[in-house]
Design an enzyme around this catalytic site. Structure first.
Site, short mmCIF file in Angstrom:
data_model
loop_
_atom_site.label_atom_id
_atom_site.label_comp_id
_atom_site.label_asym_id
_atom_site.label_seq_id
_atom_site.Cartn_x
_atom_site.Cartn_y
_atom_site.Cartn_z
N ALA A 82 -2.37 3.75 2.88
CA ALA A 82 -3.62 3.92 1.85
C ALA A 82 -4.54 2.88 2.06
O ALA A 82 -5.56 2.67 1.32
CB ALA A 82 -2.93 3.77 0.41
N SER A 102 1.07 -0.93 0.02
CA SER A 102 -0.02 -0.03 -0.03
C SER A 102 0.89 1.37 -0.24
O SER A 102 1.81 1.17 0.45
CB SER A 102 -0.79 -0.03 1.38
OG SER A 102 -0.23 0.20 2.44
N ASP A 103 0.44 2.38 -0.68
CA ASP A 103 0.90 3.58 -0.17
C ASP A 103 0.73 3.83 1.08
O ASP A 103 0.00 3.22 1.68
CB ASP A 103 0.37 4.77 -1.30
CG ASP A 103 1.37 5.86 -1.25
OD1 ASP A 103 2.31 6.04 -0.35
OD2 ASP A 103 1.26 6.80 -2.07
N TRP A 104 1.83 4.61 1.79
CA TRP A 104 2.00 4.92 3.17
C TRP A 104 0.64 5.43 3.64
O TRP A 104 0.13 6.39 3.34
CB TRP A 104 2.89 5.83 3.52
CG TRP A 104 4.30 4.99 3.72
CD1 TRP A 104 5.26 4.98 4.90
CD2 TRP A 104 4.82 3.70 3.16
NE1 TRP A 104 5.99 4.04 4.93
CE2 TRP A 104 5.93 3.45 3.93
CE3 TRP A 104 4.58 3.23 1.78
CZ2 TRP A 104 6.88 2.47 3.36
CZ3 TRP A 104 5.41 2.28 1.56
CH2 TRP A 104 6.53 1.89 1.89
#
Ligand code: BGC
Length: 763
Positions: free
Chosen positions: A242, A238-240
């Site tokens: 997300a 995941s993006d941080w």
């Protein structure tokens, strides 16, 4: 394309996986902190570290905060994505990747979080400086080379942010509402080749939603397209921050949540397995991929890798020089005469803006300014500050001093651009303009010094009201810590400029295709422009731009001729080889970027007037020639067909164009391409006669059907009169659905229409 596969770890992952408890497994699918993957000490599974890229290492300490408040360990800052993409050079991207991969090994980092390859939908996106291009072919090709470079050193990459994360405004909640064709042809395509060709170890899912669903919860995107179609076999991270719903995201195919989200998430996953909502096999799959990643790294450590900031600074300078774009030089004021008196004007000459703000921010103290590099090169340079970087408005005393300095010199070089606050991760730009202080300084200097050159430091396109008043424009972008040296290399001609714009510079923001919908105060973002992104829009509607996609000048001249194709006709399984000769017709060695575009055949769909399908950068000595070769597959002619949900090619005559830039074809040859894919015409009472008559087999059947009718196909309507011309009759008939034949032809009733339909369907 056969998808590439990352090396498989030698270890028996299945037995490691089998030894994990459920509790250990749920703990493994989230980070152990901000930057580490969770290990399991009891089983000898180490915890490995990841770090931001893309243009250098941002290795933070334990008290990390990804907004960059805490400093990261010092590293080398290479040119940002906007700059390096302008090299139009996969080999440069590969070397950049290799350098960063080696550095990562030396710093014990398992994954570099990059490249950032979202499409530049609008020049206003605050993060465009990290992204590569508005064109998916260019973006994906360059990204693939970068990924291969990094991973050659057994360090993973994470192309990001998958997918359609094209604005910073509301980036964590917005929904990019995109039609299927644009999603495939533009936004997914920017990742597709990078994934298929280079097999990144991970891919980062973005914050935003696509058509209402968070990407992190979209099984269609994370599993259907990414894995099942493209063959991705790595870890989706995941993006941080997300992840919205962890259970849903794990089921969709999001393996690793970053950063750590805490024990409560583990409890939820355990409860979901208890209740049957989550199948333990999904958890196992994610753990297996994470274990593969960990051991792929730890089992292939390069213990002799060195981090040599000085040597890499030299590389950073080379990469930057190869990426700088000479935008304008009508009177050949550049390269500068070696002995001329040169005025460097503007604070960016002593403190260049060389990178952007946010998660990609590299901590470095080794920044070369143009003033320092010029001194080192022994140039005769005077300096005036010109503006205060903190102030938007001009300061009269600084302008006066600059004007006097420029007047006293043979040539003035004004360093202008966007200050940090104008563009950053986290928010979008509001307009295209430079600070007034920069624009007015340029105007004032140009008014007294006809030999005025502007060097720009900006991460995305800017307006240039002074364009016709200056003698030269150099786009240096945010070119990394060695940019000052690279700029001097270009100004002096030590390096012959060879960069090309990987994005269009529009004249006005109102001209841009996403103008009406970009960055509004709503989570719903309509991508109304469809596939007409960047040059696909401007070139198709003939709109003037400031500088087109693909534009860039050199200190020498090139000519292309002798365009050949291996065949004039392309069948269903064929490829076409294209070749063209390029000659350096000037007096110094240089590099030319040969750009190949495909111009669509007349189409039933709105299609861009041309699309980039090949490019090659060639180095040629003065007077030398070389042949450049391209191979075009069917995909170069294809569009995404929304009826079959697959690629399809419409039959017809396509143009193969060699262009100076996206707006300027130089050579063209035509190729007849046969159709493939696409849904067959649905035949029922509503099918238009004209559509049937275009297909020869149906035309024959229709002719046969009407052969015994007195008035033929056109029936009563065939009678011309003063009011009804032959043209009108024909147009009406072609537009007529089959059911209406009964109204216009006495000899055809409903039953006969059904018979005709049956006969046509039987073909
Ligand atoms: C950014 C990513 C970055 C991550 C970790 C996020 O806010 O969007 O690009 O890799 O933070 O710093």
């Amino acid at each position: 394309m056969i998808p590439a596969r990352p090396p498989v770890p030698t270890r028996d992952i299945a037995s490691v996986l089998a030894a994990l408890t459920r509790e250990e497994k749920v703990a493994m699918v989230q980070g152990s902190d901000f930057w580490h993957l969770a290990g399991v000490e009891r089983l000898g599974i180490p915890s490995v570290m990841v770090s931001d890229g893309p243009h250098g290492l941002r290795q933070q300490s334990q008290e990390a905060d990804h907004l960059g408040v805490n400093d990261a360990r010092e590293a080398v800052c290479f040119p940002t994505g906007a700059a390096s993409a302008s090299s139009f050079d996969p080999e440069l991207m590969r070397r950049l990747g290799e350098t960063i991969g080696r550095e990562a090994q030396a710093r014990d980092l398992a994954v570099v979080l990059g490249p950032a390859i979202n499409i530049k939908r609008s020049p206003l996106c605050g993060r465009n400086f990290e992204y590569l291009s508005e064109d998916p072919y260019l973006s994906s090709t360059l990204a693939a080379a970068y990924i291969e470079g990094v991973q050659k050193h057994n360090v993973g990459t994470s192309p990001k942010h998958f997918v359609a994360n094209n604005q910073e405004t509301r980036r964590m909640t917005s929904s990019s509402n995109i039609d299927e064709r644009a999603l495939r042809e533009i936004y997914l395509a920017s990742f597709e080749r990078a994934v298929e060709q280079a097999a990144p170890w991970t891919i980062m899912s973005s914050y935003n939603r696509v058509n209402g669903t968070y990407v992190g919860e979209s099984r269609e995107l994370l599993t259907g397209i990414l894995r099942d179609v493209w063959g991705f076999s790595g870890v989706v991270v995941s993006d941080w921050g997300a992840v919205s719903e962890r259970v849903a995201s794990l089921k969709a195919g999001l393996d690793l949540e970053m950063p750590a989200s805490g024990e409560a998430t583990n409890e939820r996953l355990l409860a979901a397995m208890e209740s049957g909502e989550l199948d333990e096999r999904d958890l196992d799959t994610a753990c297996r991929r994470i274990l593969e990643l960990i051991f792929r790294y730890v089992d292939n450590r390069e213990t002799d890798a060195v981090f040599d900031p000085q040597a890499d600074h030299v590389l950073a300078r080379q990469f930057a020089a190869e990426s700088i774009v000479l935008l304008d030089n009508p009177d050949n004021v550049l390269p500068l005469e070696p002995d001329s008196a040169i005025a460097f004007i503007g604070e960016f000459a002593t403190s260049p803006r060389f990178q952007g703000g946010g998660s990609s921010h590299i901590s470095t103290s080794n920044v070369t300014s143009a003033v320092a590099a010029a001194a080192e090169a022994g140039l005769n340079v005077t300096y005036a500050r010109g503006y205060d970087l903190e102030a938007d408005e001009p300061i009269a005393s600084l302008v006066e001093e600059a004007v006097a300095t420029a007047r006293a010199a043979d040539v003035a070089v004004v360093f202008a651009g966007l200050p940090d606050s104008y563009e950053s991760e986290g928010y979008d730009r509001r307009h295209l303009d430079l600070p007034r202080a920069h624009n007015e300084l340029i105007a004032a200097v140009a008014a007294v010094q006809p030999r005025t050159v502007v060097v720009l430091h900006n991460g995305s396109p800017v307006s240039m009201p002074w364009r016709n008043d200056v003698a030269g424009i150099v786009e240096a972008y945010l070119g990394g810590e060695a940019i000052g040296g690279a700029v001097v290399d270009i100004l002096t001609g030590a390096v012959n400029p060879s960069g090309r714009l990987a994005e269009t510079f529009p004249l006005r923001i109102e001209d841009t295709p996403a103008y009406l919908t970009f960055g509004r105060a709503s989570d719903d973002v309509s991508y109304n422009e469809g596939v007409f992104v960047g040059y696909r829009y401007y070139a198709s509607i003939g709109r003037d731009v400031l500088f087109p996609f693909g534009h860039g000048l050199s200190y020498t001249t090139f000519e292309v001729d002798d365009l050949t194709v291996s065949a004039r006709e392309m069948g269903e399984d064929d490829e076409i080889e294209v070749s063209v000769r390029v000659t350096n017709t000037g007096e110094r060695a240089g590099k030319e970027v040969v750009q190949l575009y495909v111009a669509s055949a007349p189409s039933s769909l709105p299609r861009p007037v041309r699309e980039l399908r090949g490019f090659d950068k060639v180095e040629l000595a003065a007077g030398a020639s070389a042949r450049v070769h391209f191979r075009l597959s069917r995909r170069a002619f294809a569009h995404w067909d929304t009826a079959t949900h697959d690629w399809a090619v419409e039959g017809g005559t396509y143009g193969i164009e060699i262009c100076a830039n996206a707006h300027t074809p130089l050579l063209r040859t035509d190729v007849a391409v046969t159709a493939s894919g696409g849904a067959p015409l649905a035949i029922d009472r509503h099918t238009r006669l004209g559509d049937l008559l275009e297909i020869p087999s149906y035309r024959l059947e229709i002719d046969a059907f009407f052969a015994d009718k007195k008035r033929g196909l056109f029936g009563n309507a065939a009678i011309e009169s003063e009011a009804i011309s032959h043209e009108m009759i024909e147009a009406m008939m072609l537009d007529m659905p089959l059911r209406q034949l009964a109204s216009f032809n006495d000899e055809v009733g409903c039953d006969e229409i059904d018979t005709l339909i049956a006969r046509l369907r039987a073909i």
